[in-house]
Design a protein around this motif. Structure first.
Motif: not given
Lengths: 464, 246
Positions: A61-67, A70, A82, A209, A237, A242-243, A289, B14, B17-18, B21-22, B25, B44, B48, B208, B211
């Motif tokens: 699920h990298l794109p979701d978490y990257l977004e 950022v 980037f 966060t 990247i 996630p959390r 990144l 960027f 990139l997304l 990656l999408r 996926a 996916s 999240p 969170g 912080l």
């Protein structure tokens, strides 16, 4: 790197007896420390399952978490950039430094910065760059390369460290590790007072966060993120988690796996630059990144390797690494994980590395996120089958053909027994005829006087 | 990837990139079993923020009914922290004795409201230090911090029993340098601040949102084993860490 280069590196590596002894001792010690630390950890097995699950989930699920990362990091005041590849990252960081008139960069230990060869570029732009991790500092003084991703000078003994410090800093000669460390401390302390740019890698980045997590032991990493006015964090990247609640699962495993500590001396969570009412800290936080081939890996069949948290446990566990040392791999990432990563990141120049393994499985057993390194190595070997030398392709085909014909196989055994001469210790290093191609890179065990079949027919069967 | 094929050009931005990656996926989730751990979500598109499998597992190292002070003391001692116990009203002489043993003459005091070392405690300690002929310092400048401080006394925001960890956070009253630059750190910890382990600490839902710029989990003195695996303490951070439970 060609096969010949690898063989040359291998020969140079194994010739240096001091290096082999140092690496043997250090890796065995680290294996014992890791095993003891994990044995003392409650729910160790379940934690490894969780860690593997979290990292696999991120990769999927990298794109979701990257977004999300950022957006969060930006909201907390960090500037996120980037970099598609190493050149772009180097250009970006150099431009950042030059535009701000920064002169003295301090670096925390970062394999990612090794991957993009950052130091040379910054130096060409007129900056002074100082590695501040003790091991990396010695590597820099010796114009050497790190040979282990956690313990950069695992290949050096105390005499070599002493020689480097005496030669470069003009200090008194001593072989006492404490005194040697204090000499480096005094030298680097002055640099920490004056530095204006701090460059570090990142162990984990929390999407929820926008937090960067650094795991260190000496305190140099903390100096790099609190003394200079600008902090640049280089982030592959794939390092996202996630959390915040996922962080402790990985923290419980990373130090235990790499150094056998329950937790490193310093775990630093960085969320944005210095706040307006903070009394110290960098005014600017830049997060670079870095893709540099990672998105290509993710799109391919070997994406499991992106789970890696760079703990170094597979290096310590690997019998090949232990005997040849990190430099023999001639890649930034050595050891089992390097044999997977380097061909994927760097392409054809490291295509032979997946062969630098006996596929014993020690790396998989050691991996805190359960990356099936042996499986990946076999898959990479298969992809590069066409690159095998013709002699070996013919040899292996003959072998397979003979294996299917017992009489021929028996005949082959007898012939081999006659012609293979060992060096008195049971190993042949110079095989006759075409066998010489095989023994150029390997030691061949001398065939036993009688094969198992022969023993079976004459003795063993009667003992039933 | 075939050995002979050229790798595709890297995504230039960027967003590119997304997009790449999408695009990767669904293929990854469908055909490649080894990339996915057992129980992993296969799609996916979901949020999240949704729970991950295994979130319900209780993997804490220290059971809720354990004696946290005892667990903390043992773990901190094991990583090289000297732990002292003091009665609530009698911590000053204990801290003085620690500083005496360290040979500290100039001592940085960092009081913070959210810790066990607040303004009142700092004043009491400063008075005692002056009476003993020592020099208490508050908010020293850089040169003093690097050359003129023998030890720092500060509070913590939390402590972790399993690992003997002290947690500090930066803020208006707390600097990054305090627990890093001076050669010795003396931390005042209220036993009520001790939580079981990392899992318990990070489970706090308020963490969170609150912080600060830096949180440091400090586990023992600064250390290295880079030279032949020999443990050396006090490389760049403090070589001496004392914890006074009061």
């Amino acid at each position: 790197m060609s096969v010949a280069d690898f063989r040359e590196q291998l020969a140079a590596g194994t010739r240096a007896a001091r290096v082999v002894a140092a690496v043997h001792q250090a890796t065995w010690r680290k294996v014992a420390q890791r095993e003891a630390a994990l044995a003392a950890l409650p729910h160790a097995g379940a934690l490894r399952d969780r860690a593997a699950q979290i990292r696999a989930h991120v990769v999927a699920h990298l794109p979701d978490y990257l977004e999300q990362f950022v957006a969060q990091a930006t909201a907390r005041g960090a500037q996120v950039h980037f970099a598609p590849d190493a050149d772009a990252a180097v250009r970006l960081i150099t431009a950042l430094a030059v535009q701000r008139g920064l002169r003295l960069a301090v670096k925390g230990k970062s394999m990612t910065s090794e991957e993009i060869h950052l130091n040379a570029a910054l130096e060409r732009a007129g900056l002074r760059v100082v590695e501040t991790d003790l091991g990396e500092f010695i590597v820099q003084l010796d114009r050497d390369r790190p040979s282990h991703i956690i313990t950069p000078i695992i290949h050096k003994d105390r005499r070599q460290v002493a020689e480097a410090l005496v030669r470069e800093l003009g200090c008194r000669y001593t072989e006492d590790p404490t005194e040697l460390s204090l000499i480096a401390r005094r030298h680097l302390r002055e640099i920490f007072r004056r530095c204006d740019l701090g460059i570090t890698g990142v162990n984990f980045a929390v999407a929820e966060t926008g937090t960067l997590v650094l795991c260190t032991n000496e305190g140099n990493g903390r100096m790099c993120v609190s003394r200079p006015r600008v902090h640049v964090a280089l982030l592959g990247i794939e390092k996202i988690i996630p959390r915040l609640v996922d962080l402790p699962v990985l923290l419980k495993l990373i130090a235990r796996s790499s150094t056998g500590q329950a937790l490193g001396a310093y775990t630093t969570l960085i969320t944005g630059p210095k706040r307006p009412d903070d009394s110290d800290g960098p005014a600017e936080l830049h997060i670079v990144l870095l893709d540099n081939g990672r998105s290509t890996i993710l799109a391919g069949p070997h994406r499991e390797v992106l789970r890696c948290i760079r703990c170094g446990a597979c290096l310590n566990a690997c019998p090949v690494y232990r005997n040849v040392g990190g430099h023999a791999y001639a890649s930034v990432y050595p050891g089992p994980i390097g044999s997977v990563l380097s061909p994927l990141l760097d392409g054809p120049s490291h295509a032979d590395l997946p062969r630098a393994s006996s596929l014993c499985g020690a790396c998989l057993e050691a991996c805190p996120v359960k990356i099936d390194i042996p499986h990946l190595l076999v898959a990479l070997r298969a992809e590069h089958r066409a690159r095998r030398p013709l002699s070996r392709r013919i040899g292996l085909r003959l072998w397979a053909w003979a294996m299917q014909r017992p009489w021929l196989y028996r005949l082959g055994q007898r012939v081999l027994r006659r012609i293979v001469r060992d060096d008195g210790d049971g190993f042949a290093r110079h095989g006759p005829g075409p066998l010489g191609l095989w023994t150029a890179g390997r030691d061949l065990r001398r065939p036993p006087a009688r094969s198992f079949r022969e023993l079976w027919h004459t003795e063993l069967r009667d003992e039933r | 990837m075939n050995a002979d094929s050229r790798p595709p050009a890297p995504p230039a931005t960027f967003d590119a990139l997304l997009a790449r990656l999408r695009a990767a996926a669904p293929r990854a989730a469908g055909g490649d079993a080894r990339g996915a751990a057992p129980g992993e979500r296969a799609v996916s598109a979901d949020s999240p923020d949704a729970p991950l499998p295994g979130d319900h597992l209780d993997l804490r190292a220290v059971p809720p009914d354990a004696d946290r002070v005892a667990v903390f003391t043992a773990a901190a001692t094991a990583v090289g922290v000297t732990v002292h116990r003091a009665a609530r009203q009698a911590w000053v002489p204990v801290v003085l004795a620690v500083l005496e043993k360290l040979g500290a003459r100039r001592i940085l005091l960092e009081a913070a409201d959210h810790t066990a070392f607040r303004a009142a405690e700092a004043e009491a300690l400063a008075a005692a230090l002056r009476a003993a002929g020592r020099e208490p310092l508050v908010r020293p400048d850089d040169d003093t911090l690097f050359d003129g401080v023998d030890a720092a006394v500060a509070g913590v925001t939390a402590a972790l029993a399993e690992t003997g960890t002290l947690v500090t956070a930066t803020g208006p009253q707390t600097a990054r340098g305090t627990s890093l630059v001076p050669p010795a750190l003396v931390a005042l910890v209220d036993p009520a601040q001790i939580v079981g382990d990392l899992l318990e600490y990070f489970a706090d839902p308020r963490l969170g949102a609150t912080l600060p710029a830096n949180v440091n989990l400090i586990t023992g003195p600064s250390k290295t084993a880079d030279i032949e695996g020999v443990l050396v303490t006090g490389v760049h951070g403090p070589g001496h860490v004392h914890c006074v439970l009061c």
